[in-house]
Scaffold this motif. Structure first.
Motif: not given
Length: 615
Positions: A260-273
């Motif tokens: 759910h966290l991965l889906l909420i934010g943008p598909a970018s390495k900053i959000w993955y971290n």
């Protein structure tokens, strides 16, 4: 009936064969009563293709061969009939005796008791795979195995464990220290425990249990007082949170939370971290061991990077790995429920201070430290792991994974309900006036009553060694107070306690140096307990709130510069082996920076603590 000489042959076979090297001797002894040795003459068929696979065989002497028309023919050695142990219904080989042969026959019912041993199953899988590949003659190393290898470190450690209590006892007696005899005895006992912790002679909880047991046997204290930790609020609070965290892990709620966290934010390495760090941070208040949180989050690294390019794994992978590790460990001192040793420090505080610094008040007092540390950590993570490699994974993958998981199952709903009730109890403790430990225990009872935490999970998923360690150390602290050993020790370090009153800023530097030196020798928990035992009573003497000193000890001790100093770091490296490589140097650089950031966070918190009346 098997002849005695044959029993000796079978016993030697079980002891020397590598397939049984990891099996408990008790299981091998039981197996010995169920296996047999048979002699066969040339031309006899041991097993036929299509027959029920009811036995596993091992060739001791003689010659066998496969006779299948469509299989590679050749001599057989070692194990055969592995189909029975691997869950197959029938044999796939015809095996015939060429010359008189002597076989060990292991019935299916007997070998099923060894299913729990992965090395046994792996040996049979390797043997079966080799035969399928056409290697019919399989060499097996039957050299005897050594059960235990004792190194010089253990020998030296045990010698010190014998000598140290004698030196402490006679040193205190001859120097005529103003100590009661019971205090001298218990100081000697603590000396043994310290050596055990320093040399890692036994698991951490064993010396703690040894200390309280010895105190009872020597008449230093009563059994009720020594084992009071096992009936304390902290013990039941930790037990309940461990039970809730076990359901969170087994239900898959933590993995669903990451998706759910991965889906909420943008598909970018900053959000993955941010997502990786957030999962560990959100688990910190409800999973009271760093090792437990590491076990939950470590598999996420492989899950995310499996769809990334090789360049992305090599350049951005180390930062994602750091985000997982520090997400699970960085905020441990900020939440009282995040580690066992936090509960122990809380139990060392005076009763009225304990009542004030429950979960929410502890968090509020540590808030500035946590926020400053988080901000500086984020900046350093971007700088140390800077790279121009992009990492963008399609959200359709995470969405499909959520669809595969389906709707929330009853165990997940129960975990969410338990978390809501627990957090509400913590936030509104001053209103409902119910001990949070008993609310947490009610949640555990609910989970067990409705089967969300079944008996097997209750035995295996709850860290009972941690609970024994917690209960015994609370008892150790009580005994130290009873024999007034803490008062005597406080007098010995009064020069350090004076800095608490005169210059807290200088005291923080001295404490940081002392913690760093002790952590080279002692594990985190032992370091915290020793320093808290000495400095918390001293803080009361000089008029500094003991929570501040306890928190500083926890905050500075939760750091390491070498891998051996943190068991959870070694565990994390083991769980992520082969996924990301050549990143240990950067992780160590991050650890050094974080230790410096902690000092900055403490200094910026001093005005905040003054405004709260803690200093």
């Amino acid at each position: 009936m098997i002849m005695p000489e044959k029993l000796q042959v079978l016993s030697q076979f079980l002891k020397s064969n590598p397939a049984f090297s990891d099996c408990q001797k008790e299981d091998l002894a039981r197996l010995l009563a169920n296996i047999t040795v048979v002699k066969l003459v040339p031309g006899e068929v041991v097993c036929r293709s299509g027959e029920n696979a009811n036995n596993l065989y091992y060739l001791l002497e003689g010659e066998l061969q496969t006779t299948n028309k469509d299989q590679v023919k050749g001599p057989i050695s070692g194990f055969f009939g592995e189909e029975s142990a691997l869950g197959m219904r029938s044999y796939i080989y015809d095996i015939e005796v060429v010359e008189s042969a002597e076989l060990v026959v292991l019935p299916l019912a007997a070998i099923l008791t060894l299913e729990a041993y992965s090395s046994f199953k792996q040996s049979l899988l390797d043997s079966f795979h080799s035969r399928l590949a056409g290697q019919t003659h399989i060499e097996v190393d039957l050299s005897p195995k050594h059960d235990i290898e004792v190194g010089y470190r253990q020998i030296i450690g045990w010698l010190f464990a014998i000598i140290t209590p004698l030196m402490i006892y006679w040193g205190l007696i001859l120097s005529q220290q103003p100590l009661h005899q019971d205090a001298i005895y218990f100081a000697s006992i603590l000396g043994i425990c310290s050596v055990m912790w320093i040399f890692r002679l036994l698991p951490d909880y064993v010396p703690g249990l040894f200390a309280v047991l010895s105190a009872v046997l020597l008449g230093i204290t009563t059994s009720e007082s020594a084992f009071s930790g096992f009936s304390s609020n902290s013990f039941f609070m930790a037990l309940s949170i461990l039970g809730l965290s076990a359901v969170i892990r087994s239900s898959g709620l933590s993995y669903r939370m990451l998706l759910h966290l991965l889906l909420i934010g943008p598909a970018s390495k900053i959000w993955y971290n941010i997502s990786f760090f957030s999962v560990g941070a959100l688990l910190t208040p409800v999973v009271p061991t760093v090792n437990g949180r590491v076990t939950i989050v470590a598999p996420f690294l492989k899950d995310l990077l499996s769809g990334a390019s090789k360049e992305a794994r090599e350049q951005e992978g180390p930062r994602l790995k750091a985000s997982l590790l520090f997400g699970a460990s960085l905020l441990s001192p900020i939440f009282v429920s995040s580690k066992s040793v936090n509960f122990i420090v809380l139990g060392m505080l005076p009763q009225q201070v304990q009542q004030y610094f429950q979960w929410l008040d502890w968090l509020l007092a540590a808030l500035v430290c946590g926020m400053v540390l988080l901000a500086l950590y984020a900046v350093s993570l971007c700088w140390v792991y800077r790279n121009k490699q992009s990492l963008k994974l399609p959200k359709t993958t995470s969405l499909q994974q959520l669809k595969t998981l389906g709707s929330l199952n009853p165990a997940e709903w129960s975990s969410i309900l338990g978390l809501i009730v627990l957090i509400s109890a913590l936030l509104f403790a001053n209103i409902h006036r119910i001990e949070v430990a008993w609310v947490a225990l009610a949640i555990l009872f609910y989970l067990m009553m409705f089967g969300f935490l079944d008996p097997n999970q209750f035995r295996t998923k709850i860290d009972w060694s941690f609970l024994v360690f917690l209960g015994s150390l609370i008892g150790v602290v009580d005994i130290i107070h009873q024999v007034e050993l803490d008062t005597w020790l406080t007098g010995k370090i009064y020069w350090l306690a004076a800095y608490m009153q005169e210059s807290l800023a200088l005291f923080v530097v001295l404490l940081a140096v002392i913690v760093s030196l002790i952590r080279l020798i002692l594990p985190i928990n032992a370091t915290v307990i020793i320093l808290a035992t000495l400095l918390i009573p001293a803080s009361i003497e000089v008029g500094v709130n003991p929570w501040v000193i306890g928190f500083l000890i926890l905050f500075l001790s939760e750091s390491f510069f070498w891998p051996f100093q943190a068991s959870y770091y070694m565990q994390f490296l083991s769980l992520t082996t082969g996924i990301v490589s050549n990143d240990e140097a950067k992780l160590m650089k991050m650890n050094v920076l974080i230790y410096l950031f902690k000092l900055v966070a403490v200094y910026l918190s001093i005005p905040y603590w003054q405004s709260m009346g803690l200093i």
